[in-house]
Design a protein around this motif. Structure first.
Motif, short mmCIF file in Angstrom:
data_model
loop_
_atom_site.label_atom_id
_atom_site.label_comp_id
_atom_site.label_asym_id
_atom_site.label_seq_id
_atom_site.Cartn_x
_atom_site.Cartn_y
_atom_site.Cartn_z
N MET A 1 0.83 -1.20 0.00
CA MET A 1 0.00 0.00 0.00
C MET A 1 0.86 1.25 0.00
SD MET A 1 -2.95 -1.19 2.71
CE MET A 1 -3.63 0.46 2.87
N SER A 2 1.92 1.25 0.80
CA SER A 2 2.81 2.40 0.87
C SER A 2 3.47 2.67 -0.48
CB SER A 2 3.89 2.17 1.94
OG SER A 2 4.81 3.24 1.97
N VAL A 3 3.95 1.62 -1.12
CA VAL A 3 4.57 1.77 -2.43
C VAL A 3 3.54 2.26 -3.44
CG1 VAL A 3 5.66 0.52 -4.34
CG2 VAL A 3 6.36 0.05 -1.99
N GLY A 4 2.33 1.72 -3.38
CA GLY A 4 1.29 2.14 -4.30
C GLY A 4 0.90 3.59 -4.13
N ILE A 5 0.70 4.03 -2.87
CA ILE A 5 0.33 5.41 -2.60
C ILE A 5 1.44 6.37 -3.02
CG2 ILE A 5 -0.16 7.07 -0.75
CD1 ILE A 5 -1.56 4.77 0.74
N SER A 6 2.67 6.04 -2.62
CA SER A 6 3.78 6.94 -2.92
C SER A 6 4.06 7.02 -4.42
CB SER A 6 5.05 6.49 -2.18
OG SER A 6 5.41 5.17 -2.54
N THR A 7 3.98 5.88 -5.12
CA THR A 7 4.24 5.87 -6.55
C THR A 7 3.17 6.66 -7.31
OG1 THR A 7 5.31 3.70 -6.37
CG2 THR A 7 4.64 4.41 -8.57
N ALA A 8 1.91 6.46 -6.94
CA ALA A 8 0.83 7.19 -7.59
C ALA A 8 0.97 8.70 -7.36
CB ALA A 8 -0.52 6.70 -7.07
N THR A 9 1.36 9.07 -6.14
CA THR A 9 1.54 10.48 -5.82
C THR A 9 2.68 11.08 -6.62
OG1 THR A 9 0.72 10.10 -3.56
CG2 THR A 9 1.99 12.12 -3.95
N VAL A 10 3.79 10.36 -6.69
CA VAL A 10 4.97 10.86 -7.41
C VAL A 10 4.67 11.02 -8.90
CG1 VAL A 10 7.29 10.23 -8.20
CG2 VAL A 10 6.70 10.06 -5.78
N PHE A 11 4.07 10.01 -9.53
CA PHE A 11 3.81 10.06 -10.96
C PHE A 11 2.85 11.20 -11.31
CE2 PHE A 11 6.10 6.26 -11.33
CZ PHE A 11 6.22 5.90 -12.67
N SER A 12 1.79 11.35 -10.53
CA SER A 12 0.83 12.42 -10.81
C SER A 12 1.44 13.79 -10.58
CB SER A 12 -0.42 12.24 -9.95
OG SER A 12 -0.11 12.25 -8.57
N THR A 13 2.27 13.93 -9.54
CA THR A 13 2.90 15.22 -9.25
C THR A 13 3.93 15.59 -10.31
OG1 THR A 13 2.59 14.82 -6.88
CG2 THR A 13 4.11 16.57 -7.49
N LYS A 14 4.69 14.61 -10.77
CA LYS A 14 5.65 14.87 -11.84
C LYS A 14 4.96 15.43 -13.08
CE LYS A 14 9.21 11.38 -10.68
NZ LYS A 14 10.41 12.23 -10.72
N ARG A 15 3.82 14.84 -13.43
CA ARG A 15 3.08 15.29 -14.61
C ARG A 15 2.47 16.67 -14.40
NH1 ARG A 15 -0.57 10.55 -17.14
NH2 ARG A 15 -0.67 12.18 -18.76
N LEU A 16 2.16 16.99 -13.16
CA LEU A 16 1.55 18.29 -12.85
C LEU A 16 2.60 19.41 -12.79
CD1 LEU A 16 -0.96 19.93 -11.97
CD2 LEU A 16 -0.38 19.31 -9.60
N ILE A 17 3.70 19.16 -12.08
CA ILE A 17 4.72 20.21 -11.87
C ILE A 17 5.62 20.38 -13.08
CG2 ILE A 17 6.65 20.94 -10.42
CD1 ILE A 17 3.97 21.02 -9.00
N ARG A 18 6.03 19.28 -13.70
CA ARG A 18 6.87 19.28 -14.90
C ARG A 18 8.15 20.12 -14.71
NH1 ARG A 18 5.46 17.29 -19.42
NH2 ARG A 18 6.69 18.82 -20.61
N GLN A 19 8.85 19.84 -13.63
CA GLN A 19 10.11 20.54 -13.38
C GLN A 19 11.25 19.84 -14.11
OE1 GLN A 19 11.44 22.78 -9.83
NE2 GLN A 19 12.41 20.85 -9.27
N GLU A 20 12.09 20.61 -14.77
CA GLU A 20 13.21 20.04 -15.51
C GLU A 20 14.28 19.53 -14.58
OE1 GLU A 20 15.95 21.23 -19.40
OE2 GLU A 20 15.14 22.81 -18.12
N ARG A 21 14.86 18.39 -14.93
CA ARG A 21 15.95 17.83 -14.15
C ARG A 21 17.20 18.69 -14.27
NH1 ARG A 21 14.91 12.55 -12.42
NH2 ARG A 21 13.24 11.47 -13.55
N PRO A 22 18.11 18.61 -13.30
CA PRO A 22 19.36 19.38 -13.38
C PRO A 22 20.16 19.08 -14.64
CG PRO A 22 19.07 18.51 -11.18
CD PRO A 22 17.99 17.89 -12.02
N ASP A 23 20.11 17.82 -15.11
CA ASP A 23 20.88 17.47 -16.31
C ASP A 23 20.12 17.75 -17.60
OD1 ASP A 23 18.98 15.50 -16.32
OD2 ASP A 23 20.39 13.82 -16.28
N GLY A 24 18.89 18.27 -17.47
CA GLY A 24 18.10 18.62 -18.65
C GLY A 24 17.55 17.45 -19.43
N SER A 25 17.57 16.23 -18.87
CA SER A 25 17.16 15.04 -19.61
C SER A 25 15.64 14.97 -19.83
CB SER A 25 17.65 13.78 -18.91
OG SER A 25 17.15 13.72 -17.58
N ASP A 26 14.85 15.47 -18.91
CA ASP A 26 13.39 15.50 -19.07
C ASP A 26 12.81 16.46 -18.05
OD1 ASP A 26 12.88 14.13 -16.52
OD2 ASP A 26 13.50 12.29 -17.52
N ARG A 27 11.47 16.51 -18.00
CA ARG A 27 10.78 17.41 -17.08
C ARG A 27 10.00 16.61 -16.03
NH1 ARG A 27 11.15 22.59 -18.84
NH2 ARG A 27 9.64 23.21 -17.25
#
Length: 260
Positions: free
Chosen positions: A129-155
């Motif tokens: 459950m912890s892995v599921g909750i955390s993974t879902a939160t991370v994936f959805s937040t990444k798509r919402l915030i879209r912050q670029e990585r320091p190395d510029g590889s993606d957002r």
């Protein structure tokens, strides 16, 4: 600047969520009241308290500020520039493995006969459950915030998925083995902190990404224990409701099973 990084993360390595321990019965008291090993598995339902949200909220709040506020974004840049200047060619994949080490340690200790706070069955469900909750939160937040990585590889930089899983695992280890030794939890949090630092050295995340990931991970495990007690009612011979997360075709699902 690296001293700032250690000051931000290491205090939570030494004493994460210690307020919750004060209200729990001591291991010795449990063994005196019950003369069998199953006594550890009959603890009272997990209760959420406001104090349990302080550390993860502070970490997540810092991470969010670092995505937009100039002062905190400058800290991100200073930390990244110092690391790159001193270790320009640093690369490792160790952090791909250290993120799961604290969680794996729980089941390894059980296999060696060192009982955790919960049964193996409950540990497996709570961790899933912890892995599921955390993974879902991370994936959805990444798509919402879209912050670029320091190395510029993606957002997909914010928050750090590696740090999220590492700290979710560390909090899982701490909660299961606080009664054996608090140093087990300290070790788990040290590994999680090391995982976050390696993400910075790999130039894959900003400091704010790692801080937010740590907060999400700790919170996910805390909520998983609470949810387990809410939806898993009774013992094996009573009505039972269980919840489990799933992932298929890039979609997260939640399943319910009712037993009579």
């Amino acid at each position: 600047m690296m001293r700032f990084l250690l000051l931000l993360l290491l205090p939570f390595t030494v004493s994460p969520q210690t307020d919750s321990l004060a209200s729990l019965p001591k291991y010795d008291d449990l063994t005196i009241q019950n003369n069998n090993t199953d006594s550890l598995f009959n603890s009272s339902p997990f209760k959420l308290k406001a104090k349990q949200f302080i550390v993860p909220a502070a970490l997540i709040g810092y991470g969010l500020l670092a995505t937009d506020a100039k002062f905190f974004k400058n800290i991100n840049l200073d930390v990244r520039n110092e690391i790159v200047a001193n270790h320009p060619n640093f690369k490792t994949k160790i952090d791909d493995y250290t993120r799961i080490v604290p969680g794996a340690a729980v089941f390894a200790l059980q296999a060696f006969g060192i009982k955790g706070e919960s049964s193996v069955k409950k540990e497996a469900v709570v961790y899933a459950m912890s892995v599921g909750i955390s993974t879902a939160t991370v994936f959805s937040t990444k798509r919402l915030i879209r912050q670029e990585r320091p190395d510029g590889s993606d957002r997909r930089s914010f928050p750090s998925g590696h740090a999220t899983l590492a700290f979710a695992s560390a909090e899982f280890l701490r909660r299961e083995y606080w009664h054996v030794s608090p140093w087990i939890g300290v070790g788990g949090y040290a590994v999680a902190t090391g995982t976050g630092i390696l993400r910075l050295y790999n130039n894959k995340h900003w400091l704010g990404d790692v801080a937010a990931g740590a907060g999400v991970g700790i919170l996910s495990t805390t909520l998983s224990y609470w949810l387990y007690d809410k939806i898993h009612i009774g013992g094996d011979d009573q009505r039972t409701i269980s919840l489990f997360p799933g992932y298929s075709n890039r979609q997260f699902t939640v399943g319910f099973v009712k037993q009579f």
